[in-house]
Scaffold this motif. Structure first.
Motif, mmCIF file in Angstrom:
data_model
loop_
_atom_site.group_PDB
_atom_site.id
_atom_site.type_symbol
_atom_site.label_atom_id
_atom_site.label_comp_id
_atom_site.label_asym_id
_atom_site.label_seq_id
_atom_site.Cartn_x
_atom_site.Cartn_y
_atom_site.Cartn_z
ATOM 1 N N TYR A 34 0.708 -1.088 -0.015
ATOM 2 C CA TYR A 34 -0.058 0.043 0.101
ATOM 3 C C TYR A 34 0.877 1.123 0.006
ATOM 4 C CZ TYR A 34 -3.179 -3.752 2.072
ATOM 5 O OH TYR A 34 -3.742 -4.849 2.249
ATOM 6 N N TYR A 40 -3.582 7.268 5.709
ATOM 7 C CA TYR A 40 -2.097 7.122 5.338
ATOM 8 C C TYR A 40 -1.494 8.281 5.654
ATOM 9 C CZ TYR A 40 1.622 5.109 2.556
ATOM 10 O OH TYR A 40 3.078 4.508 2.384
ATOM 11 N N LEU A 41 -1.977 9.355 5.361
ATOM 12 C CA LEU A 41 -1.563 10.668 5.657
ATOM 13 C C LEU A 41 -1.399 10.670 7.290
ATOM 14 C CD1 LEU A 41 -0.215 13.143 4.373
ATOM 15 C CD2 LEU A 41 -2.600 14.310 4.592
ATOM 16 N N LYS A 89 -6.465 0.681 -2.508
ATOM 17 C CA LYS A 89 -6.140 2.010 -3.308
ATOM 18 C C LYS A 89 -6.325 3.330 -2.402
ATOM 19 C CE LYS A 89 -5.142 3.485 -7.447
ATOM 20 N NZ LYS A 89 -4.083 3.070 -8.326
ATOM 21 N N LYS A 90 -5.313 3.880 -2.428
ATOM 22 C CA LYS A 90 -5.506 5.240 -1.568
ATOM 23 C C LYS A 90 -6.542 6.135 -2.158
ATOM 24 C CE LYS A 90 -1.203 5.856 -1.500
ATOM 25 N NZ LYS A 90 -0.414 4.327 -1.683
ATOM 26 N N ARG A 91 -7.901 5.803 -1.860
ATOM 27 C CA ARG A 91 -8.970 6.692 -2.345
ATOM 28 C C ARG A 91 -9.879 7.079 -0.908
ATOM 29 N NH1 ARG A 91 -10.870 4.215 -7.954
ATOM 30 N NH2 ARG A 91 -8.963 4.836 -9.363
ATOM 31 N N LEU A 96 2.387 12.779 -1.728
ATOM 32 C CA LEU A 96 0.892 12.340 -1.854
ATOM 33 C C LEU A 96 -0.125 13.618 -1.948
ATOM 34 C CD1 LEU A 96 0.714 9.710 1.099
ATOM 35 C CD2 LEU A 96 0.421 9.365 -1.296
ATOM 36 N N TRP A 103 -6.807 7.561 1.960
ATOM 37 C CA TRP A 103 -5.714 8.571 1.725
ATOM 38 C C TRP A 103 -5.485 9.293 3.167
ATOM 39 C CZ3 TRP A 103 -5.354 13.796 1.607
ATOM 40 C CH2 TRP A 103 -4.032 14.265 1.296
ATOM 41 N N TRP A 104 -6.479 9.770 3.770
ATOM 42 C CA TRP A 104 -6.422 10.500 5.029
ATOM 43 C C TRP A 104 -5.796 9.706 6.096
ATOM 44 C CZ3 TRP A 104 -6.527 15.477 4.757
ATOM 45 C CH2 TRP A 104 -7.566 16.144 3.720
ATOM 46 N N ARG A 156 -2.456 14.300 -4.990
ATOM 47 C CA ARG A 156 -4.023 14.919 -4.938
ATOM 48 C C ARG A 156 -4.537 16.088 -5.441
ATOM 49 N NH1 ARG A 156 -7.241 12.500 -0.857
ATOM 50 N NH2 ARG A 156 -9.491 13.271 -1.503
ATOM 51 N N THR A 162 4.136 4.077 -1.210
ATOM 52 C CA THR A 162 4.924 4.519 -2.422
ATOM 53 C C THR A 162 6.250 4.274 -2.278
ATOM 54 O OG1 THR A 162 5.232 6.512 -1.014
ATOM 55 C CG2 THR A 162 3.090 6.537 -2.336
#
Length: 271
Positions: free
Chosen positions: A16, A129-130, A120-122, A206, A126-127, A210, A18
């Motif tokens: 998952y 992971y950040l 998938k980071k969607r 990221l 995404w939040w 985005r 990068t």
């Protein structure tokens, strides 16, 4: 501490992550966990046994040792590694939650999927992971500050003077293998700084990706709106508008006099 189990658990984060996340994970397990387990524990294994002060006063040695080493480097680094690696479990847990949610949705909607790819980071992932990156960088920076504040820098002196009671006077205390311990301390500090840098690079990557994706969607939406609100008009009249009403085909090489005679004959026939 079972580091192999922790490595096996966090290795699932790699798929998952990068490129920066994979470099971070390699840095943690190769340059930090491996060095910690193989070398650092042995270097600090004799810190209390070989700590010597030039006094025989009972209790003075223990007080001076606690003054020089208020927190053990080994225990502090172990806590740091645990706190730094735990935020990655947020991503793994969120992906497992999405997979379970997708399987329930598929069972109740005749094979349809809620997520094309749960990893998938969607959306919310995404939040998550950040946030994990922010926590990892914050924990590393926090422990570096604690180490600097407790030991007043990242250096270990060869000689430490102690005058705390019950010491009868100011005594000299000596640390075993201070150069070797200083080298390992600087190595762990530098590896922590590199990991923080990797987290910052991944956060910037990221966020930029985005923003680029949002700008691309906005441009496409503006184009669709422009196409819907502005009807395309022809730039020139149809070719039929340039055709003469008369069905007579005129030779472009004919003279003006002959052309006048032909038009007069056509007018006479129509009458």
């Amino acid at each position: 501490m079972n580091w192999s189990a922790l490595e096996a658990l966090l290795s699932g984060v790699n798929k998952y992550s990068t490129v920066f996340g994979r470099v971070w994970l390699s840095m943690v397990f190769v340059f930090r966990v491996l060095v910690f387990v193989v070398a650092a524990q042995r270097v600090w294994g004799d810190d209390s046994k070989d700590f010597v002060c030039n006094t025989a006063q009972p209790g003075c040695l223990n007080v001076c040792y606690d003054h020089v080493f208020p927190i053990s480097h080994i225990r502090l680094w172990a806590l740091q590694l645990i706190f730094v690696t735990c935020p990655s479990l947020m991503v793994v847990g969120h992906v497992k939650y999405r997979e379970k949610k997708d399987s329930k949705y598929t069972a109740s909607h005749k094979g349809a999927h809620l997520y094309a790819n749960p990893g998938k980071k969607r959306g919310g992932l995404w939040w998550t992971y950040l946030a994990s990156l922010i926590f990892k960088a914050g924990f590393d920076a926090g422990f570096l500050y604690i180490l600097y504040h407790v030991y007043e820098g990242y250096d270990l002196p060869r000689l430490s003077k102690c005058s705390l009671p019950p010491c009868p006077n100011t005594v000299d205390c000596y640390i075993s293998r201070p150069t070797e311990k200083r080298i390992f301390t600087l190595f762990m500090v530098v590896s922590s700084v590199v990991c923080i840098f990797m987290c910052i690079c991944e956060m910037v990557y990221l966020i930029c990706k985005r923003i680029q994706k949002l700008l691309k969607k906005k441009i496409q939406a503006d184009r669709r709106m422009f196409a819907e609100t502005h009807e395309m008009a022809p730039l020139s009249a149809p070719r039929s508008g340039f055709r003469p009403n008369s069905p007579i085909r005129v030779d472009p090489t004919i003279s003006i006099q002959n052309l006048t005679n032909i038009k007069a004959e056509d007018a006479a026939e129509k009458k």
